[in-house]
Structure formats: C-alpha cells, structure tokens
Design a protein around this motif. Structure first.
Motif: not given
Length: 669
Positions: A602-625
C-alpha cells in the motif's frame, strides 16, 4: 589489489533481463543469485549496483529470508559508491580523499583567482574577484563541473561553446562576464583536484569511466539493477562491463498492463543500446494475477479501472487538508499495525517539506513503528530559521538600534523564548552529549523562562511606539521586574549578548561559524530544543556545516554582514539531512527517489500536483537550454520522462494506492 579473474571464468551465461513494471526486482535478484545453488552461503564475490542506497537493505533481508540461516552477503553499491570504488582503484586514485563542499568552494575560488597569473587564461572579472562576490557563482561552478564530469564534457567542447554563450540572450549579465573564463577554469580545476589529491563527485565519475578498461575485478558477477537512465560516464562503465561479460543488466520495462504496446521510454532504449549482449524479455516470473488482489476503483465513480491495483484519489485545498484526509483513511488501521514488514506500507513525499506535519499528525500519538529515508532540507529546520532571524536583525540595525520587528522575531523563536535561567554552565560538552543521545532530553530548571519577559517587551514597544530601539534601553525597561531568584534585566542582557551583540562586529567566515556554534550550544544547554522532533539529526547537520566553515583557509575570508548571511544561507539551502531509515521495519516514509527498485503493498503519495511531481526546475543562470544541448547535457524533458517512469513503476507494483493532491487557484493536478 586482488588478482584479475580470467574473463572465461566469470562471464555471465545469461542475457540481460527486462522485467515487467509490476514485478519485484528485489525478489528476482535474490532468486537469481541462488538459482544455480540454493544451498550457497557465500555470496561475497557477487556485486550488485543499484541507483540508490535503500534497495541494499531490502536485498539483504530477502536473501536472509530465502537462505534461512547465516550467509556472507554480496557487496552492494549505490551508483555513487560504485563509481568511487572504481575511481579509487584507478592510477593515483587511492591517494585522493573526499572533500566537503566548503573546502571545494574555497578551492575553486583560489583556482579562479589564479587564472591570469600564468598568462594563458583570462582573469576573474572584477565583480567576482573577492570571496563575497564569488561564492554564489562558485557554488554554481561546483554543480556545473560535477555535471561536466558525469557527462564527460571535455574542456575543448566548453571552449567551443563560449561564442554561443556570449551571443545567447538567455544568460544573465553576470554569467556573460564569467563565461570567457569557464573553459580555462574547468581545465585548471581538474589539475587543482589532482594536485591536491581531492575528489569531487564529477571527478570520481570521470576518472572511473576513463580507467574502466584497465581495472582488475574481485567480483565473479556484477548485477547492474534497477536503472532507468544513464549519464555519459555510466554509459561508458555499463558498456565496458557488459563487453567484458562480467555484468548482467536488469531493468523493469517489460510487458505489463501498465505499459501499452506502443509506449517507449527513450532513456531505457538508450540504456539497452549501450549494453553489449542480448536481452531476454521472457526471463521473468509470471505477472501478479492473484485473484485476491482488490480491483482498482475511482472513489468518485466506483468504477473498475484496472485488475491489479486499487486506486483512491483524495482532493484537498492544501497540504494540511491532505493530511487530514490521510488521518481519516488510516485511523482504523494504525492501531493494529504493530508488526509491519518494510514492504507493506509506504508514505511517499515528493517534496520533503511535509515531513514534520506528517509525523506529528499521523504517527505522534500512535505506537506504530516507522523509519525515514529521505534528504530533508536544513533550511526548513527551526535551527536555520533562528539563525536567519539573527542575521536579519543585524542587517536591519541602524546606528546601534535594532528594528523592533526583527528584534522580536529572534526573541519569539521557540528556542529563545523558552530559554531558562540556569546556574552557570557546568560542562562544555553538553551539545556533544546531546548529539550522542538525541532522544534523551536535558533536565530543565524550574526557574521562569524568557517567555514572560518577551511578552512584557512586546507590550512596552507598542506602548512607547518604538520602531528602533537600543538593547540597553530594553534592559532598563524591565529592571523593575528583577527579583532575587529571577534577575530579569541580567537574564535579558545575557540573551542580548548571545543573540545580538556577538554578531555585531563579525568580519570573517570563521568568526561567524564560532559565534553560531556557541549560540546553538547555548540553546541546548539553557533551552528546550531537545524536546522537538528530530532535533538531534538537525543539530548534527548544522554543527557539521559550521565546523567546515571554522576549519581551513575559508575561515580567514572576510565579508560584510549581508555577505556572511548570503553565504550561510546558500550553504544551508544546499545541505540535506540524510535520514538512513534503519532499522528496516514499520511504515516507510520515503522521498520519491528513495522508492526506486522497491515495491509496497500500500502506497500513500502526497502532493501529486504539477510542479511537485515532477519537480519544477528553475532557470539555470549559467546554462540556458540551447547551450545544454550544445554541450550534450540532458534537458528538462528527459528529467520529466524519468520521473514519469519511476511514478508508473511505483504504482504498478502496489496493491493499493492513495493519491493526495490539492486543487486550488494556481495549482494543477
């Protein structure tokens, strides 16, 4: 070093295995090790490599269950320790030692400062020439250089990327100034690590991949199990070991009701491509089709969805409402769950912040055993919040006067307002004793605490309409409260010395660390810090960071109070408290990545929301995409696909799943 086994003596005779998503990887590995000789008791010449540390505990447990007696277990590695093992056996590797983040940060700073001295490289820009201006970028460089190492990015390729970097609008102005030095800095960084006989994570991966073909192996078999994607260094290692025939790769992407026939995971296709040998998609035990397993239902429609897993969806408006629903779900079961096996119940937290509320609401008033396996951010602890408030008070000080809200924020902190008036310290080792026995609270005095003084000062500041105030004014304001057994003004004066005055003239990093350690020791000796959950683990992590700042040449670096605050804040944000989750029993409270390779009923998973799962990524100040692609570094899309794979695998292996999510303005399911 042990002698190298002839290849013919230990080549795997089996193909690599592709297991169904809903199969038990741990059970399959244990049975496969014993299939040739079920009576075998010495498995020490077998090595198993997992993506993380947690599966090792489950594999040893399963082997013990199957063997039913004493045995020599296989050598089990997580991928980081396996790369470190190989790097240590490379030429000169045994002479190197691990370095902490603070030591590496100062080393990359001194390396950058010396760039222009040899006439071959550009000098460090003026904006980052001092330690205070450099350390933020130094931390970014350390992360970037580790990624260069794991992805085997050569300095020459970085140099080719400089023109594109300078023309790219996605790079900050500060990064534009630093990019010209990046190729030379990375090249010199590798030389500096070698010259100082130090390891960084990226360097261990790079050296392991570079010398994999010349290593001697003490293992007769190596299982590479449970991987979903590989970086470039891992690809080279997997390719070499499978080419030699000493490794068998085991993944979970075979036939399953959870996987449609046309579904493809590119990262797993790439993994199979780099591994030599054939793949067996039939070498699996039958799929779990136990008729007694419950049927999956949607809670709102009560309609069957799947024949294997029972699903329940719980919608809240925030984390606390999610936990409230979890209380309702498990209230009828918790009291009878005293003898849980570690593969029965799992609470999964995709982000670590809910850990304390989950513990206090679900487990505090029960006798249910549990253990925690995840990295908890140090910045979320009460310790970090106290030190942050202390810095803010210093930054808001004007002409010797403290801004009243900042001052009160320090005094209102639970560790401070509950400080008690003890007799003078009788031991200088109180914090050491507490860390050694974190569950044994220190006896507290019955003399009144600071709480009553704080309340009086709150009223006094409002009545006097004081926005800024001197410490001595506050001490005079409460002088009339002095009693023989409670000298309030003297007590407050001591608090002022520890929380405010000790920080007023700091200029060096080492001085900061010493003052912060003294403050923490004081809260343990005089206060109630020991009564809060997990304080021992939190204190150990914080003291470890401060001891790094106290030691070595970084201690002599100077900075302003805001600079010291910023340095400390960045280091705290990057520090994770590693809960090991031992002994292996009861409810398993896990981070998302800690679920890799494991199955639970049995599995209980919290915060199954966009931005949490998968985690939100912040812009890289050195390496853009675009630059990441130019350097061959993985992008955000791959990270999302890998998270989706791990999520599907976790759900596929469970009999019952409870998904908790919030749906409010700005939140997406």
């Amino acid at each position: 070093m042990k002698a190298k086994f002839p290849i013919s003596n230990f080549q795997f005779q089996h193909s690599h295995a592709s297991l169904p998503l809903d199969s038990s990887l741990i059970g399959w590995l244990a049975e496969d090790m014993l299939v040739r000789d079920p009576e075998e008791r010495d498995l020490s010449r077998i090595a198993v490599v997992f993506p993380g540390r947690r599966p090792a505990l489950y594999l040893r447990r399963e082997l013990g269950r199957l063997i039913g007696g004493p045995f020599h277990p296989p050598q089990i590695f997580d991928i980081d320790s396996f790369m470190a093992y190989m790097a240590g056996k490379s030429p000169g590797g045994s002479d190197r030692r691990e370095a902490g983040q603070v030591e590496l940060l100062h080393l990359v700073y001194t390396t950058a400062r010396g760039l222009g001295a040899d006439g071959e490289h550009l000098s460090l820009p003026a904006m980052a020439s001092g330690f205070e201006g450099f350390f933020f970028w130094g931390l970014k460089f350390l992360d970037l250089f580790d990624e260069f190492g794991t992805e085997l990015v050569p300095p020459a390729l970085i140099k080719q990327a400089v023109p594109a970097a300078l023309a790219d609008a996605g790079i900050t102005e500060e990064a534009r100034g630093l990019w010209p030095i990046l190729p030379g800095l990375y090249s010199k960084w590798l030389d500096t690590l070698a010259g100082n006989s130090l390891w960084s994570r990226g360097e261990k991966y790079r050296i392991a991949a570079e010398h994999i073909d010349g290593l001697e192996w003490p293992f007769s078999q190596i299982y590479l199990a449970g991987f979903a994607a590989l970086n470039q260094a891992e690809e080279k290692v997997f390719s070499a070991l499978t080419r030699l025939g000493i490794a068998r790769v085991v993944v979970q992407d075979g036939p399953s009701p959870w996987r449609t026939s046309d579904a493809k995971w590119k990262h797993l296709e790439r993994l199979r491509y780099v591994c030599h040998g054939t793949w067996d998609f039939k070498n699996t035990r039958p799929l779990a089709t136990d008729p007694h397993r419950p049927t999956q239902t949607d809670q709102s429609t009560n309609q069957p969805i799947n024949q294997l897993t029972n699903f329940f969806f719980h919608q809240g408006f925030d984390l606390h409402s999610q936990i409230q629903m979890a209380e309702d779900v498990f209230a009828r079961d918790l009291k009878s769950q005293g003898g849980l096996a570690p593969d029965q119940e799992a609470v999964v937290l995709p982000r670590p912040e809910p850990l304390i509320p989950v513990l206090s609401r679900l487990f505090e008033d029960t006798a249910v055993p549990y253990n925690i396996s995840m990295g908890y951010p140090l910045e979320r602890t009460a310790l970090a919040q106290l030190l942050d408030s202390t810095f803010e008070a210093q930054e808001g000080r004007v002409d010797g006067k403290y801004y009243a809200p900042h001052y009160l924020a320090v005094l209102r902190h639970p560790y401070i307002k509950n400080i008690q008036l003890h007799s003078p310290l009788t031991s200088n080792h109180q914090i050491t004793k507490f860390l050694a026995t974190p569950n044994q609270p220190i006896n507290q005095s019955t003399i009144p605490s600071l709480r009553s003084v704080v309340h009086f000062l709150e009223v006094w500041l409002v009545r006097e309409k004081r926005s800024f105030v001197r410490l001595e004014e506050l001490e005079k304001a409460i002088a009339h409260l002095d009693e023989e057994d409670f000298p309030a003004s003297q007590f407050l004066s001591h608090v002022h010395q520890m929380c405010f005055m000790a920080f007023e003239k700091l200029k060096k990093v080492g001085e900061l660390a010493t003052v912060l350690k003294r403050l923490l020791e004081w809260t343990v000796e005089y206060g109630t810090a020991t009564g809060y959950p997990l304080t021992g683990e939190f204190m150990t992590a914080m003291v470890g960071l401060l001891e790094e700042l106290e030691a070595g040449p970084v201690a002599e670096e100077t900075a302003s109070v805001p600079g010291l605050h910023s340095l400390f804040g960045h280091l705290v944000r990057q520090t994770r408290i590693p809960f090991q989750g031992i002994p292996l029993e009861g409810f398993q409270i896990l981070g998302f990545l800690e679920t890799r390779c494991l199955n639970f009923q049995r599995v209980m998973i919290f915060d199954v929301n966009e931005g949490v799962l998968p985690p939100e990524t912040r812009p890289d100040p050195i390496l853009p995409p675009d630059l990441r692609r130019h350097l061959g570094l993985p992008d955000k899309k791959q990270a999302v696909e890998i998270s989706r794979y791990h999520f599907q695998r976790l759900l596929a292996g469970a009999e019952e799943v409870h998904l908790f999510f919030s749906e409010d303005k700005g939140q997406v399911k």
